[in-house]
Design a protein around this motif. Sequence first.
Motif: not given
Length: 166
Positions: A27-34, A36-37, A48-55, A86-88
């Motif tokens: 799950i960590s890998h999936i969410t990390h890639e999503v 970033k993309n 944008n970070v809040k919206e993407v992170s929340s979703a 987010v960090i990357e």
Amino acid sequence: MLGLMEGSIKRSVKTVIEEGSDVEEKISHITHEVVKNALDKTRLSVQNVKEVSSAVIVSSIEAAQEAGKDIEKTTKGAIEGTKRGVIETINATKVKLSEAKESSIDFVEEDIKQTIEDLEALDDAFIDVLKEKNPLISIINVKNTKEGLERVSSGELFGYIDALPT
């Protein structure tokens, strides 16, 4: 775009849960890639970070709830993957800004200032998303990474997260 992303995340999370192995890591890998993309396709901003992170986090948790298992592993994996994404993205943006500053005299100074302000506000935004999506979570601010890790090690705190690399 977020609706399509949310549906894809839910399907992927449910598949990982059904497979049953290394749920948190996958799950960590999936969410990390999503994350970033998604952030690579838009201007990096707090909103944008809040919206993407929340979703991403909510979709992952909802999928686990619908599956009826591995909710804790899914939540941990989603938060960790989102944080790494987010960090990357922030680090990549910093590099791009640095390169743009060095290579372009005409680069708009106001855009640089706004992006820096957005990056600085990211820590608060990350905490806001966590509190909003999980009102039962208790957030304790610490001075620095060392203090946070010491308080976890001593058992005073359950965990430590940081939205920005130091």
